[in-house]
Design a protein around this motif. Structure first.
Motif, short mmCIF file in Angstrom:
data_model
loop_
_atom_site.label_atom_id
_atom_site.label_comp_id
_atom_site.label_asym_id
_atom_site.label_seq_id
_atom_site.Cartn_x
_atom_site.Cartn_y
_atom_site.Cartn_z
N LEU A 1 40.25 41.77 53.58
CA LEU A 1 41.29 42.36 52.74
C LEU A 1 41.39 41.64 51.40
CD1 LEU A 1 44.04 42.91 55.47
CD2 LEU A 1 42.73 44.70 54.32
N LYS A 2 41.30 40.32 51.41
CA LYS A 2 41.36 39.55 50.16
C LYS A 2 40.18 39.89 49.27
CE LYS A 2 43.97 35.51 51.79
NZ LYS A 2 43.91 34.05 52.07
N ASP A 3 39.00 39.94 49.87
CA ASP A 3 37.79 40.26 49.09
C ASP A 3 37.84 41.68 48.54
OD1 ASP A 3 36.83 37.74 49.60
OD2 ASP A 3 35.48 38.35 51.22
N PHE A 4 38.34 42.60 49.33
CA PHE A 4 38.46 44.00 48.88
C PHE A 4 39.45 44.10 47.72
CE2 PHE A 4 40.23 48.43 49.88
CZ PHE A 4 39.24 49.07 49.13
N ASP A 5 40.54 43.35 47.80
CA ASP A 5 41.54 43.37 46.73
C ASP A 5 40.96 42.78 45.44
OD1 ASP A 5 44.28 43.93 45.89
OD2 ASP A 5 44.50 41.76 45.72
N ILE A 6 40.21 41.68 45.56
CA ILE A 6 39.56 41.07 44.40
C ILE A 6 38.54 42.04 43.79
CG2 ILE A 6 37.99 39.23 43.66
CD1 ILE A 6 39.35 37.45 45.80
N PHE A 7 37.78 42.71 44.65
CA PHE A 7 36.79 43.69 44.20
C PHE A 7 37.45 44.80 43.38
CE2 PHE A 7 34.91 47.87 45.16
CZ PHE A 7 33.64 47.71 44.61
N MET A 8 38.58 45.30 43.87
CA MET A 8 39.28 46.36 43.15
C MET A 8 39.88 45.85 41.85
SD MET A 8 41.12 48.78 46.03
CE MET A 8 42.06 47.46 46.83
N GLU A 9 40.41 44.62 41.88
CA GLU A 9 41.00 44.05 40.67
C GLU A 9 39.95 43.89 39.57
OE1 GLU A 9 43.86 40.27 39.40
OE2 GLU A 9 42.74 40.21 41.28
N LYS A 10 38.77 43.43 39.95
CA LYS A 10 37.68 43.29 38.98
C LYS A 10 37.21 44.65 38.47
CE LYS A 10 35.78 38.87 40.53
NZ LYS A 10 34.61 38.17 41.11
N GLY A 11 37.44 45.69 39.26
CA GLY A 11 37.09 47.04 38.83
C GLY A 11 38.20 47.73 38.05
N ASN A 12 39.19 46.92 37.62
CA ASN A 12 40.31 47.41 36.80
C ASN A 12 41.17 48.44 37.53
OD1 ASN A 12 39.63 45.79 34.52
ND2 ASN A 12 38.03 47.26 33.98
N ILE A 13 41.25 48.32 38.85
CA ILE A 13 42.16 49.17 39.63
C ILE A 13 43.55 48.56 39.54
CG2 ILE A 13 42.67 50.21 41.87
CD1 ILE A 13 40.04 51.13 40.64
N LYS A 14 44.52 49.32 39.11
CA LYS A 14 45.87 48.80 38.93
C LYS A 14 46.48 48.36 40.25
CE LYS A 14 46.86 51.44 34.74
NZ LYS A 14 47.75 52.44 34.08
N ILE A 15 47.38 47.40 40.17
CA ILE A 15 47.93 46.75 41.36
C ILE A 15 48.62 47.72 42.30
CG2 ILE A 15 50.10 46.13 40.19
CD1 ILE A 15 50.04 43.51 41.84
#
Length: 233
Positions: free
Chosen positions: A153-167
């Motif tokens: 879950l942490k890695d998936f969240d980081i992946f999305m954050e780096k992809g500019n997916i809003k919080i």
């Protein structure tokens, strides 16, 4: 081979009622399935809810019919012999989704089955969007619920954050995964001790208010545009 409707007199609830279960005799053992229905002792006779609780009988029978139909399909395909008791219980309770041995409950087929239960188009779309995002992060065809731990879950969240997916969008995807996890646990398809959301907290951002202050709105209404060129009015 088919299920029978069974009143579990060993498990009386605090309200005095007893759980109605489906019972299946398989390879010399008894398999029990919850129906979600509880009745009083005097409202159950010969495998049927009677009296004031007879309204529950169609619900109980619908679940029995669904399970018996899947069992018949397995018998027709000569696949029933391939299951042990635990595997058969899991297969029937997961709406007929085949679960690979030693690999746990696969995420994608469970997700697709879950989506089909909804009639609301918006709800379906949010889960499909989550599915697409997970597919870009990992091999979703090989993903099991056991794989979805705190680290994942942490890695998936980081992946999305780096992809500019809003919080808040990330939060929607994470809550969708949590809904699926809770549903699988409620159906006793995966053990409670696997649940990762006790230690992983879903992030939430502040919602930006777009309302115009009353004072600014009044200024806009009272603004004198008489001297502005016609093209700008």
């Amino acid at each position: 081979m088919e299920t029978t409707i069974y009143l579990d007199k060993r498990s009386q609830k605090k309200n005095g009622k007893y759980p109605v279960k489906l019972r299946l005799q398989f390879k010399g053992k008894q398999i029990y399935f919850l129906t979600g229905i509880d009745v009083e002792l005097n409202n159950f006779k010969d495998g049927t809810a009677i009296g004031s609780d007879k309204k529950y009988q169609p619900v109980i029978y619908a679940k029995k019919l669904r399970f018996d139909s899947r069992i018949l399909d397995l018998e027709r395909c000569n696949k029933l012999k391939e299951f042990d008791c635990k595997q058969l219980k899991t297969y029937l309770e997961s709406d007929g989704i085949e679960i690979k041995e030693q690999s746990g409950l696969y995420f994608k087929p469970y997700l697709l089955s879950f989506i089909e239960k909804y009639s609301n188009k918006s709800t379906k779309n949010t889960f499909r969007d989550m599915q697409k995002k997970v597919s870009t992060f990992c091999d979703i065809d090989e993903l099991t619920f056991e794989n979805i731990n705190v680290a994942w879950l942490k890695d998936f969240d980081i992946f999305m954050e780096k992809g500019n997916i809003k919080i808040n969008t990330r939060g929607i995807y994470m809550r969708n995964i949590r809904v699926l996890y809770n549903d699988a646990i409620d159906r006793e398809l995966i053990p409670l001790n696997l649940y990762p959301f006790r230690r992983f907290k879903i992030k939430k951002g502040e919602t930006r208010h777009k309302d115009m202050p009353v004072s600014d709105l009044k200024k806009l209404i009272d603004y004198d545009t008489s001297e502005m060129p016609a093209m700008q009015r």
